[in-house]
Write a protein that holds these residues in place. Sequence first.
Motif, PDB file in Angstrom:
ATOM      1  N   ARG A 103      -4.840 -12.488   5.264  1.00 54.30           N
ATOM      2  CA  ARG A 103      -5.243 -11.185   4.720  1.00 54.30           C
ATOM      3  C   ARG A 103      -4.802 -10.063   5.655  1.00 54.30           C
ATOM      4  O   ARG A 103      -4.609 -10.297   6.851  1.00 54.30           O
ATOM      5  CB  ARG A 103      -6.768 -11.119   4.598  1.00 54.30           C
ATOM      6  CG  ARG A 103      -7.264 -10.116   3.575  1.00 54.30           C
ATOM      7  CD  ARG A 103      -7.169 -10.629   2.172  1.00 54.30           C
ATOM      8  NE  ARG A 103      -8.108 -11.734   1.945  1.00 54.30           N
ATOM      9  CZ  ARG A 103      -8.141 -12.450   0.836  1.00 54.30           C
ATOM     10  NH1 ARG A 103      -7.317 -12.190  -0.154  1.00 54.30           N
ATOM     11  NH2 ARG A 103      -9.003 -13.440   0.700  1.00 54.30           N
ATOM     12  N   CYS A 104      -4.699  -8.875   5.103  1.00 52.75           N
ATOM     13  CA  CYS A 104      -4.422  -7.706   5.926  1.00 52.75           C
ATOM     14  C   CYS A 104      -5.463  -6.626   5.624  1.00 52.75           C
ATOM     15  O   CYS A 104      -5.412  -5.991   4.575  1.00 52.75           O
ATOM     16  CB  CYS A 104      -3.010  -7.182   5.654  1.00 52.75           C
ATOM     17  SG  CYS A 104      -2.671  -5.658   6.533  1.00 52.75           S
ATOM     18  N   TYR A 105      -6.412  -6.477   6.536  1.00 47.49           N
ATOM     19  CA  TYR A 105      -7.412  -5.415   6.424  1.00 47.49           C
ATOM     20  C   TYR A 105      -6.844  -4.165   7.086  1.00 47.49           C
ATOM     21  O   TYR A 105      -6.504  -4.201   8.269  1.00 47.49           O
ATOM     22  CB  TYR A 105      -8.714  -5.819   7.141  1.00 47.49           C
ATOM     23  CG  TYR A 105      -9.476  -6.900   6.418  1.00 47.49           C
ATOM     24  CD1 TYR A 105     -10.480  -6.587   5.519  1.00 47.49           C
ATOM     25  CD2 TYR A 105      -9.175  -8.245   6.625  1.00 47.49           C
ATOM     26  CE1 TYR A 105     -11.177  -7.584   4.840  1.00 47.49           C
ATOM     27  CE2 TYR A 105      -9.862  -9.248   5.949  1.00 47.49           C
ATOM     28  CZ  TYR A 105     -10.858  -8.905   5.056  1.00 47.49           C
ATOM     29  OH  TYR A 105     -11.542  -9.890   4.380  1.00 47.49           O
ATOM     30  N   THR A 106      -6.717  -3.100   6.320  1.00 45.72           N
ATOM     31  CA  THR A 106      -6.152  -1.885   6.908  1.00 45.72           C
ATOM     32  C   THR A 106      -7.086  -0.692   6.748  1.00 45.72           C
ATOM     33  O   THR A 106      -7.749  -0.549   5.730  1.00 45.72           O
ATOM     34  CB  THR A 106      -4.766  -1.553   6.304  1.00 45.72           C
ATOM     35  OG1 THR A 106      -4.256  -0.371   6.938  1.00 45.72           O
ATOM     36  CG2 THR A 106      -4.812  -1.318   4.805  1.00 45.72           C
ATOM     37  N   GLN A 107      -7.102   0.145   7.796  1.00 45.03           N
ATOM     38  CA  GLN A 107      -7.863   1.401   7.716  1.00 45.03           C
ATOM     39  C   GLN A 107      -6.939   2.512   7.246  1.00 45.03           C
ATOM     40  O   GLN A 107      -7.359   3.631   7.022  1.00 45.03           O
ATOM     41  CB  GLN A 107      -8.393   1.786   9.098  1.00 45.03           C
ATOM     42  CG  GLN A 107      -9.393   0.808   9.647  1.00 45.03           C
ATOM     43  CD  GLN A 107      -9.693   1.085  11.108  1.00 45.03           C
ATOM     44  OE1 GLN A 107     -10.601   1.823  11.447  1.00 45.03           O
ATOM     45  NE2 GLN A 107      -8.928   0.485  11.987  1.00 45.03           N
ATOM     46  N   ASN A 108      -5.651   2.200   7.151  1.00 42.39           N
ATOM     47  CA  ASN A 108      -4.678   3.260   6.864  1.00 42.39           C
ATOM     48  C   ASN A 108      -4.657   3.623   5.383  1.00 42.39           C
ATOM     49  O   ASN A 108      -4.915   2.799   4.510  1.00 42.39           O
ATOM     50  CB  ASN A 108      -3.278   2.836   7.327  1.00 42.39           C
ATOM     51  CG  ASN A 108      -3.234   2.693   8.835  1.00 42.39           C
ATOM     52  OD1 ASN A 108      -4.127   3.177   9.523  1.00 42.39           O
ATOM     53  ND2 ASN A 108      -2.216   2.042   9.350  1.00 42.39           N
ATOM     54  N   ILE A 109      -4.304   4.869   5.161  1.00 40.23           N
ATOM     55  CA  ILE A 109      -4.269   5.391   3.795  1.00 40.23           C
ATOM     56  C   ILE A 109      -2.831   5.717   3.408  1.00 40.23           C
ATOM     57  O   ILE A 109      -2.574   6.322   2.384  1.00 40.23           O
ATOM     58  CB  ILE A 109      -5.150   6.665   3.703  1.00 40.23           C
ATOM     59  CG1 ILE A 109      -4.815   7.635   4.849  1.00 40.23           C
ATOM     60  CG2 ILE A 109      -6.630   6.285   3.747  1.00 40.23           C
ATOM     61  CD1 ILE A 109      -5.577   8.943   4.807  1.00 40.23           C
ATOM     62  N   ASP A 110      -1.894   5.278   4.233  1.00 41.27           N
ATOM     63  CA  ASP A 110      -0.489   5.641   4.004  1.00 41.27           C
ATOM     64  C   ASP A 110       0.241   4.678   3.075  1.00 41.27           C
ATOM     65  O   ASP A 110       1.404   4.909   2.724  1.00 41.27           O
ATOM     66  CB  ASP A 110       0.257   5.760   5.350  1.00 41.27           C
ATOM     67  CG  ASP A 110       0.150   4.506   6.209  1.00 41.27           C
ATOM     68  OD1 ASP A 110       0.065   3.398   5.651  1.00 41.27           O
ATOM     69  OD2 ASP A 110       0.173   4.633   7.449  1.00 41.27           O
ATOM     70  N   THR A 111      -0.405   3.594   2.677  1.00 43.35           N
ATOM     71  CA  THR A 111       0.138   2.561   1.771  1.00 43.35           C
ATOM     72  C   THR A 111       1.451   1.927   2.262  1.00 43.35           C
ATOM     73  O   THR A 111       2.202   1.352   1.481  1.00 43.35           O
ATOM     74  CB  THR A 111       0.350   3.091   0.316  1.00 43.35           C
ATOM     75  OG1 THR A 111       1.299   4.163   0.332  1.00 43.35           O
ATOM     76  CG2 THR A 111      -0.923   3.576  -0.309  1.00 43.35           C
ATOM     77  N   LEU A 112       1.712   1.999   3.568  1.00 44.49           N
ATOM     78  CA  LEU A 112       2.985   1.448   4.063  1.00 44.49           C
ATOM     79  C   LEU A 112       3.016  -0.086   4.042  1.00 44.49           C
ATOM     80  O   LEU A 112       4.103  -0.671   4.003  1.00 44.49           O
ATOM     81  CB  LEU A 112       3.290   1.979   5.469  1.00 44.49           C
ATOM     82  CG  LEU A 112       3.679   3.462   5.517  1.00 44.49           C
ATOM     83  CD1 LEU A 112       3.952   3.921   6.946  1.00 44.49           C
ATOM     84  CD2 LEU A 112       4.901   3.749   4.650  1.00 44.49           C
ATOM     85  N   GLU A 113       1.852  -0.730   4.019  1.00 47.59           N
ATOM     86  CA  GLU A 113       1.845  -2.201   3.896  1.00 47.59           C
ATOM     87  C   GLU A 113       2.436  -2.566   2.523  1.00 47.59           C
ATOM     88  O   GLU A 113       3.259  -3.468   2.413  1.00 47.59           O
ATOM     89  CB  GLU A 113       0.417  -2.766   3.999  1.00 47.59           C
ATOM     90  CG  GLU A 113      -0.279  -2.544   5.338  1.00 47.59           C
ATOM     91  CD  GLU A 113      -1.014  -1.212   5.404  1.00 47.59           C
ATOM     92  OE1 GLU A 113      -0.978  -0.440   4.420  1.00 47.59           O
ATOM     93  OE2 GLU A 113      -1.622  -0.937   6.454  1.00 47.59           O
ATOM     94  N   ARG A 114       2.002  -1.841   1.483  1.00 49.57           N
ATOM     95  CA  ARG A 114       2.513  -2.089   0.125  1.00 49.57           C
ATOM     96  C   ARG A 114       4.016  -1.826   0.061  1.00 49.57           C
ATOM     97  O   ARG A 114       4.778  -2.588  -0.526  1.00 49.57           O
ATOM     98  CB  ARG A 114       1.828  -1.166  -0.891  1.00 49.57           C
ATOM     99  CG  ARG A 114       0.437  -1.574  -1.186  1.00 49.57           C
ATOM    100  CD  ARG A 114      -0.236  -0.627  -2.159  1.00 49.57           C
ATOM    101  NE  ARG A 114      -1.659  -0.877  -2.154  1.00 49.57           N
ATOM    102  CZ  ARG A 114      -2.231  -1.886  -2.814  1.00 49.57           C
ATOM    103  NH1 ARG A 114      -1.531  -2.682  -3.561  1.00 49.57           N
ATOM    104  NH2 ARG A 114      -3.530  -2.077  -2.728  1.00 49.57           N
ATOM    105  N   LEU A 115       4.408  -0.712   0.659  1.00 53.44           N
ATOM    106  CA  LEU A 115       5.823  -0.327   0.630  1.00 53.44           C
ATOM    107  C   LEU A 115       6.695  -1.376   1.343  1.00 53.44           C
ATOM    108  O   LEU A 115       7.855  -1.583   0.986  1.00 53.44           O
ATOM    109  CB  LEU A 115       5.989   1.036   1.322  1.00 53.44           C
ATOM    110  CG  LEU A 115       7.038   1.950   0.733  1.00 53.44           C
ATOM    111  CD1 LEU A 115       6.715   2.295  -0.708  1.00 53.44           C
ATOM    112  CD2 LEU A 115       7.147   3.244   1.553  1.00 53.44           C
ATOM    113  N   ALA A 116       6.101  -2.047   2.326  1.00 53.56           N
ATOM    114  CA  ALA A 116       6.842  -3.098   3.046  1.00 53.56           C
ATOM    115  C   ALA A 116       6.889  -4.387   2.224  1.00 53.56           C
ATOM    116  O   ALA A 116       7.551  -5.347   2.626  1.00 53.56           O
ATOM    117  CB  ALA A 116       6.191  -3.356   4.402  1.00 53.56           C
TER     118      ALA A 116
END
Length: 270
Positions: A103-116
Amino acid sequence: MEKKIQRVADILKKDDVKVTFFVGAGISTSCGIPDFRSPKTGLYSNLKRLQLPYPEAVFDIDYFRKNPKAFYTLAEELYPGKFVPSKFHYFIRLCQDKKKLKRCYTQNIDTLERLAGVKDEFIVEAHGSFAKNHCIDCDAEMATEELKEQMKSKIPTCAKCEGYVKPDIVFFGEALPPKFFDTWEEDSSSKMDLALVAGTSLAVYPFAGLPAEVSRDCTRVLINREQCGDFKTNPRKSDILLLESCDKVVEQLAKLLGWEEELNALVEQG
Ligand code: CNA
């Protein structure tokens, strides 16, 4: 440092071992998005022009009700679409491709995990994202195109009740998405081998409390410029501290895993 990264690689190389990421703004600073708390470069030290009573006010729901302009000034700068993922984001994607991602728990709101290219089923956006927008009074949804159009000339306002509309990022004073709690319940009660915490000052709860809840037989790794959170207050003998830049660490880690070419290919393909 190399020896410590080798230890992480050795764990990850084992059959059936999966990694759970817990990430924050520090994995996106190399993309040009400032974090909150880094001295001089962080958003909080550059907010003077917004004349806030205190820095966190820019993401405070009560303050937003009275003065939405501060958030929207910042939102224009941070809005997704201007930035591309870092090596670290692509490393998460590569773990997914190698069937090594739990899993990837992220606090970021930049959606760069999705973009990757990390799939929705693996991502928990603990603090929401810019993907949808709602009225803070009547909860009516506003399409992103409409929000962006209104942002050009005014504060986006609900067509039904004239309340202010904001993207679904979680402000101080708002609840985290149910997916955060549900997924954590599932993940924390099942086998967790490797917890990789990266680019976060572990200052915002409840997210900051997760590494402390990781079971004792799971190895915790911190990749960050500073030692923080439970790694500082309750260190475990088995913790691995890599106080370096996120991209540098995964570059070396990929090399030790024999994933270097694939990682570079992902970065180049963009
Ligand atoms: P933070 O409190 O600003 O901490 C960032 C941490 O990352 C600090 O400890 C830094 O030392 C460290 N750091 C910065 N750059 C690097 C780097 N290249 N390599 C290694 N370490 C680095 O941010 P947190 O994420 O802990 O705080 C939680 C807030 C920040 C969340 O609510 C986010 O929504 C919010 N935020 C998100 C973004 C984004 O989406 N990119 C940007 C700014 C703030």
